[in-house]
Design a protein around this motif. Structure first.
Motif, mmCIF file in Angstrom:
data_model
loop_
_atom_site.group_PDB
_atom_site.id
_atom_site.type_symbol
_atom_site.label_atom_id
_atom_site.label_comp_id
_atom_site.label_asym_id
_atom_site.label_seq_id
_atom_site.Cartn_x
_atom_site.Cartn_y
_atom_site.Cartn_z
ATOM 1 N N CYS A 174 15.215 99.122 39.206
ATOM 2 C CA CYS A 174 13.982 98.599 38.332
ATOM 3 C C CYS A 174 12.799 99.597 38.711
ATOM 4 O O CYS A 174 12.717 99.959 39.743
ATOM 5 C CB CYS A 174 13.688 97.288 38.328
ATOM 6 N N ARG A 184 9.716 98.882 37.933
ATOM 7 C CA ARG A 184 8.371 98.059 38.118
ATOM 8 C C ARG A 184 7.843 98.013 39.257
ATOM 9 O O ARG A 184 6.722 97.708 39.209
ATOM 10 C CB ARG A 184 8.557 97.134 37.113
ATOM 11 N N LYS A 185 8.627 97.828 40.331
ATOM 12 C CA LYS A 185 7.976 97.820 41.607
ATOM 13 C C LYS A 185 7.226 96.353 41.877
ATOM 14 O O LYS A 185 6.209 96.278 42.418
ATOM 15 C CB LYS A 185 7.279 98.799 42.156
ATOM 16 N N CYS A 186 7.422 95.193 41.244
ATOM 17 C CA CYS A 186 6.861 94.043 41.333
ATOM 18 C C CYS A 186 6.861 93.855 42.961
ATOM 19 O O CYS A 186 8.112 93.807 43.498
ATOM 20 C CB CYS A 186 7.516 92.847 40.619
ATOM 21 N N PHE A 230 6.687 91.073 44.622
ATOM 22 C CA PHE A 230 7.637 89.930 45.290
ATOM 23 C C PHE A 230 8.870 90.141 45.258
ATOM 24 O O PHE A 230 9.759 89.334 45.736
ATOM 25 C CB PHE A 230 7.259 88.618 44.618
ATOM 26 N N CYS A 231 9.296 91.382 44.557
ATOM 27 C CA CYS A 231 10.788 91.339 44.061
ATOM 28 C C CYS A 231 11.713 91.973 45.067
ATOM 29 O O CYS A 231 11.120 92.974 45.726
ATOM 30 C CB CYS A 231 10.760 91.982 42.616
ATOM 31 N N ASP A 235 19.179 94.378 37.138
ATOM 32 C CA ASP A 235 17.866 94.072 37.320
ATOM 33 C C ASP A 235 17.031 94.328 36.226
ATOM 34 O O ASP A 235 16.140 93.597 35.986
ATOM 35 C CB ASP A 235 17.451 94.867 38.616
ATOM 36 N N ARG A 260 9.400 93.601 27.631
ATOM 37 C CA ARG A 260 8.318 94.319 27.362
ATOM 38 C C ARG A 260 8.666 95.780 26.899
ATOM 39 O O ARG A 260 7.921 96.505 26.345
ATOM 40 C CB ARG A 260 7.512 94.322 28.750
ATOM 41 N N ASP A 316 6.482 87.044 33.607
ATOM 42 C CA ASP A 316 6.283 86.670 34.850
ATOM 43 C C ASP A 316 4.538 86.875 34.796
ATOM 44 O O ASP A 316 3.897 86.022 35.843
ATOM 45 C CB ASP A 316 6.533 87.622 35.953
HETATM 46 S S1 SF4 Z 1 10.780 91.364 39.141
HETATM 47 FE FE1 SF4 Z 1 12.051 92.115 37.482
HETATM 48 S S2 SF4 Z 1 10.710 93.709 36.357
HETATM 49 FE FE2 SF4 Z 1 9.855 93.337 38.579
HETATM 50 S S3 SF4 Z 1 10.540 94.799 40.028
HETATM 51 FE FE3 SF4 Z 1 12.169 93.082 40.031
HETATM 52 S S4 SF4 Z 1 13.482 93.504 38.527
HETATM 53 FE FE4 SF4 Z 1 11.738 94.868 38.127
#
Ligand code: SF4
Length: 374
Positions: free
Chosen positions: A134, A136-138, A140-141, A171, A202, A226
């Motif tokens: 993914c 987005r690099k959130c 917490f993920c 993902d 999104r 989220d």
């Molecule tokens: S929480 Fe979802 S959108 Fe964010 S990095 Fe992880 S997989 Fe990607």
């Protein structure tokens, strides 16, 4: 050589009901090499194997230290190493899973129709990653170090036609440039399918929504909501989604993350703001006739007692669609009895935050003032 395989989540989490894909791939690979593999249902026989594989997905799953320090043990998975988990060797990663690894366990535990359903992911689904990663690099993920979504396993790699459904663990499927070609292979099977981790609403365009809706969705549509900062974008996408899917189709669910401070500070005023943001997101979802599923980040347990109680109340209410779609949070908590902890926390929260009292009374059937509802 005898190979023992331990799905540590299965042993530790009493209600865990999802097969470990890495375990199934390891089993299939070693069977093909001519070796015997066996799923262990406790740790007592661990010493009897020439090699022992231990895998876990959840970080809080406990595994005894003496198992991990055995010379014959190899362990891995996000539960041990989170975002640093080493990937499986290519030949194993791209092996068709051994869908019979759990047969004995399922047989011993699934007498009766209700129980059979409980074990359906072991018996009815082909499981795999069509894409991985993914962009987005959130923070917490587990994917926070990923650079983007790329094609992973072609469907035929893990598709077992004798299983009636498909479960994808992707993902961020629609972020993969090749999504259309891959998705047509899914539609061609005519099988029911689900994207278990949710999809990224999104980035979705109308065409993607239409194609998704044209398939046999197994468990409705699942997306994520989220972060409150995405609310305008999510509203725009929900408007679009409801042009494609009628409001009467109520199986649209969004995961609502809570307890996670994106600034990473968890200051004293975080908890009230977070709960307010949860209410705002739920209200938006109700407006578009969507279900909400609260995902509590582990830090919620550090919240002061009243907020902690509210996280529990909100989860119990939201995560049971029959309650969420019929009752307000106040009705749900009152229904638990005036001496229940549920009611006590609600009352204490309202006294502390009267400015949020109106959220306690919002109802799925009544919140209908979005653009498309006039
Ligand atoms: S929480 Fe979802 S959108 Fe964010 S990095 Fe992880 S997989 Fe990607």
């Amino acid at each position: 050589m005898r190979i023992g395989i331990i799905d540590a989540d299965l042993l530790y989490r009493k209600r865990h009901r999802f097969p470990n894909l890495a375990c199934m791939k390891l089993s299939a690979y070693w069977k093909e090499q001519g070796f015997e593999t066996e799923l262990l249902l406790d740790y007592s026989q661990a010493g009897e194997y020439d090699r022992l594989y231990v895998s876990k997905v959840f970080t809080d799953t406990f595994v005894p230290e003496h198992i991990l320090t055995r010379e014959t043990t190899i362990y891995g998975g996000t539960g041990f190493f989170y975002d640093k988990a080493p990937v499986l060797p290519e030949a194993i990663e791209h092996h068709t899973p051994d869908y019979h690894l759990y047969d004995q366990m399922v047989k011993e535990n699934s007498a009766g129709e209700k129980k059979k359903k409980e074990f359906q992911f072991y018996t009815d689904y082909s499981i795999g990653f069509l894409t991985r990663g993914c962009f987005r690099k959130c923070s917490f993920c587990v994917n926070k170090n990923s650079t983007g979504a790329v094609a992973a396993s072609p469907l035929e790699e893990f598709y077992d036609p004798s299983r009636k459904k498909l479960c994808f663990l992707d993902d961020n499927f629609f972020a993969c440039a090749e999504w259309e070609k891959i998705f047509s292979s899914v539609l061609e099977t005519g099988r029911r399918f689900q994207f278990r981790q949710g999809l990224d609403l999104r980035i979705m365009q109308k065409r993607q929504m239409e194609l998704l809706a044209s398939g046999k969705l197994d468990n409705g549509m699942i997306f994520a909501f989220d972060h409150i900062k995405d609310q305008e974008l999510i509203v725009r996408k929900l408007e679009l989604l409801r042009e494609v899917i009628p409001v009467s189709y109520q199986k649209v669910k969004l995961y609502v993350l809570c307890g996670y401070d994106w600034e990473g500070t968890w200051k004293a005023d975080f908890w009230a703001k977070d709960i307010r943001d949860v209410f705002i997101r739920i209200k938006i979802l109700m407006r578009y006739k969507c279900l909400a599923y609260l995902m509590r980040y582990a830090a919620w347990e550090r919240a002061p007692e009243i907020y902690k109680g509210m996280y529990i109340n909100l989860s119990r209410w939201c995560n049971q669609p029959a309650q969420y779609s019929k009752k307000s949070l106040r009705e749900f908590c009152t229904g638990q009895g005036e001496y229940s902890s549920c009611f006590r926390y609600l009352t204490a929260f309202e006294a502390l935050h009267p400015e949020m009292a109106h959220y306690l009374d919002m109802k799925y059937e009544e919140v209908q003032y979005g653009k498309i509802y006039g």
